[in-house]
Design an enzyme around this catalytic site. Structure first.
Site, PDB file in Angstrom:
ATOM      1  N   LYS A  80       0.866  -1.188   0.000  1.00  0.00           N
ATOM      2  CA  LYS A  80       0.000   0.000   0.000  1.00  0.00           C
ATOM      3  C   LYS A  80       0.899   1.234   0.000  1.00  0.00           C
ATOM      4  CE  LYS A  80      -3.900   1.622   2.901  1.00  0.00           C
ATOM      5  NZ  LYS A  80      -4.695   1.297   4.114  1.00  0.00           N
ATOM      6  N   SER A 155      -9.528   1.222   3.252  1.00  0.00           N
ATOM      7  CA  SER A 155      -8.732   2.038   2.375  1.00  0.00           C
ATOM      8  C   SER A 155      -7.664   1.264   1.579  1.00  0.00           C
ATOM      9  CB  SER A 155      -8.026   3.116   3.205  1.00  0.00           C
ATOM     10  OG  SER A 155      -7.163   2.519   4.147  1.00  0.00           O
ATOM     11  N   SER A 179      -9.620  -1.399   7.345  1.00  0.00           N
ATOM     12  CA  SER A 179      -9.125  -1.157   5.986  1.00  0.00           C
ATOM     13  C   SER A 179      -8.441  -2.314   5.284  1.00  0.00           C
ATOM     14  CB  SER A 179      -8.161   0.020   5.997  1.00  0.00           C
ATOM     15  OG  SER A 179      -8.891   1.200   5.868  1.00  0.00           O
TER      16      SER A 179
HETATM   17  N1  GLN Z   1     -12.908   3.069   6.730  1.00  0.00           N
HETATM   18  C1  GLN Z   1     -12.390   3.443   8.025  1.00  0.00           C
HETATM   19  C2  GLN Z   1     -12.121   4.912   8.060  1.00  0.00           C
HETATM   20  O1  GLN Z   1     -12.480   5.550   7.143  1.00  0.00           O
HETATM   21  C3  GLN Z   1     -11.164   2.636   8.314  1.00  0.00           C
HETATM   22  C4  GLN Z   1      -9.926   3.205   7.732  1.00  0.00           C
HETATM   23  C5  GLN Z   1      -8.706   2.364   7.986  1.00  0.00           C
HETATM   24  O2  GLN Z   1      -8.785   1.287   8.583  1.00  0.00           O
HETATM   25  N2  GLN Z   1      -7.580   2.886   7.565  1.00  0.00           N
HETATM   26  O3  GLN Z   1     -11.580   5.433   8.979  1.00  0.00           O
END
Ligand code: GLN
Length: 479
Positions: A80, A155, A179
């Site tokens: 990532k 994400s 994420s």
């Molecule tokens: N979707 C969650 C957020 O928007 C989790 C994000 C993540 O785990 N980086 O914060």
């Protein structure tokens, strides 16, 4: 041999040792797949073919000499784009770091490099990992390889899409609130979030430091065990990593699962927005798990997940507001000259950061401000302790907890991007485990209208081995 890019880590490692193909051929197969599908999927932000091929040739030379190598040696993977990679572009999906070349390497990519893993590129993400669909990337959204009109989740959506479309053999992600697990569920791959403190955060762009967990996506559970073995463990650069011995995960997953005590939180199935078809798939997966262990799932009391959601959306933005203050247009990254220093801050951050990141910085700054700190941030920390206690109590009765990963299958691109609250609800079942810091995996368990659904298996702190063991047996029982 064709379709080398479709192999798992286990298969590729065996093929390399049997000299059926070389690491350069395997890497080339992944690069070809990237070239063939990237114009549709946009899973990557940057790809490094020369770096990857030259690393692969070194491994081929070592293999030819008969060196004893790690199972990850010579196998292509993606990271990532919030993992710092020395002298290789690292953007965090943000305009503010569009041209950033890190002067150092994250612990995780360094560990992989040291065993001969081949980094082929850096994957797309919601800006600074804030989001659940990869639509918040400053560059472009990533598409779900199972249905290109849909999001891959986020994400770590680029990493999930890259693995699901066989562009790489496995990928690194980060999981702060879901994420890795949620995109794994949406794309039909395996996503493990280890215990907070099991993997090192050093060199990964911080989002919310008390939650950020270095995690990974693979095609199988056995592969997940192999990656964890290499990346996990104490790191002096990250004082939150535990000095707790690693298990031999590849061996542990083979042990029988009979007699494991399983729990399930009934509240989760009453949650807002739970799709009845997803619920039915999860409940039938639970029946299969019961057949494997020979034990009946018992109800465990976890607080309704909406409390966790509210708590997360105070603690996370508070940490975000503090962590992202370093992007000021002075130290590094985009710098837009203003009339004075303050104006330079405003212009650089104003132009460099996207809407969702700004929303969270504002929310967090508010929650931490004098007069509101006790009512919001401190209260959220107290609720977090209660959520953690729920898990402690549940794990006195059971060894593992089963739950959905997400209330729905992958949604359409654009469907939720104008409604932050709806987007936040996609993580309702993954956030409680992040707040508690327990390990959890998403393993494919069925489909709804052709789209994958993941089952979440949650374990005690530092007990990844039992999580992986049940996930492995479940995965095998389906084949
Ligand atoms: N979707 C969650 C957020 O928007 C989790 C994000 C993540 O785990 N980086 O914060």
């Amino acid at each position: 041999m064709s379709d080398l890019n479709k192999l798992t880590i286990t298969q590729a490692a065996a093929g390399l040792r049997a000299k059926e193909f070389s690491s350069a051929e395997l890497t080339r197969a992944c690069l070809d797949q990237i070239e063939a599908s990237e114009h549709r999927l946009h899973a990557f932000i940057n790809v490094f073919p020369e770096v990857a091929l030259s690393a692969a040739e070194k491994i081929d030379a070592a293999l030819a000499k008969g060196d004893e190598l790690s199972p990850l040696a010579g196998i292509p993977y993606a990271a990532k784009d919030n993992f710092c990679t020395e002298n290789l572009l690292t953007t965090a999906g943000s305009r503010i770091l569009k041209d950033y070349l890190p002067p150092y390497e994250s612990t995780t990519t360094a560990r992989l490099k040291s065993v001969g893993a081949i980094l082929v590129g850096k994957t797309n993400l919601d800006e600074f990992a804030m989001g659940g669909s990869t639509e918040n990337s400053a560059f472009y959204p990533t598409k779900n390889p199972r249905d290109e009109s849909r999001v891959p989740g986020g994400s770590s959506g680029g990493s999930a899409a890259a693995v699901a479309s066989d562009e790489v053999i496995y990928a690194l992600g980060t999981d702060t609130g879901g994420s890795v697990r949620q995109p794994a569920s949406f794309c039909g791959v395996v996503g493990l979030k280890p215990t907070y403190g099991r993997t090192s955060r050093y060199g990964v762009m911080a989002m919310a430091s008390s939650l950020d967990t270095i995690s990974h996506l693979t095609k199988t559970v056995a592969d997940s065990a192999i990656v964890l073995q290499t990346i996990a463990g104490r790191d002096d650069h990250d004082s939150t990593t535990g000095n707790i011995a690693l298990d031999n995960y590849a061996e542990e997953i083979k042990k029988p699962v009979t007699g494991l005590r399983l729990g399930m939180p009934p509240e989760y199935f009453e949650a807002e927005g739970m799709d009845p078809q997803v619920k039915a798939v999860i409940l039938s997966a639970v029946k299969k798990v019961e057949a494997l262990t020979g034990t009946a799932v018992t109800p465990v009391k976890l607080s309704a997940p909406d409390y966790a959601l509210a708590c997360y959306y105070l603690i996370m933005p508070s940490e975000v507001s503090s962590n992202l203050s370093r992007y000021d247009g002075v130290k590094y990254g985009l710098s837009v000259p203003g009339s004075d220093l303050f104006d330079t801050y405003l212009k650089s951050r104003g132009q460099g950061l996207g809407a969702e990141v700004k929303r969270r910085i504002i929310l967090g700054t508010y929650a931490l401000s004098h007069g509101y700190y006790d009512a919001y941030y401190k209260k959220a920390c107290a609720v977090r302790s209660l959520i953690k206690r729920d898990f402690e109590q549940a794990f006195e009765q059971v060894d593992l907890i089963l739950s959905p990963v997400s209330p729905t299958v992958a949604f359409k691109i654009g469907e939720k991007s104008n409604d932050p609250l709806q987007m936040y609800l996609a993580d309702i079942f993954t956030i409680p485990m992040s707040l508690a810091g327990v390990p959890a995996i998403s393993v494919p368990c069925g489909v709804v209208a052709g789209l994958p659904v993941g089952l979440q298996i949650i374990g005690r702190w530092f007990d990844e081995k039992t999580v992986l063991r049940l996930a492995h047996h479940f995965e095998q029982s389906k084949n």
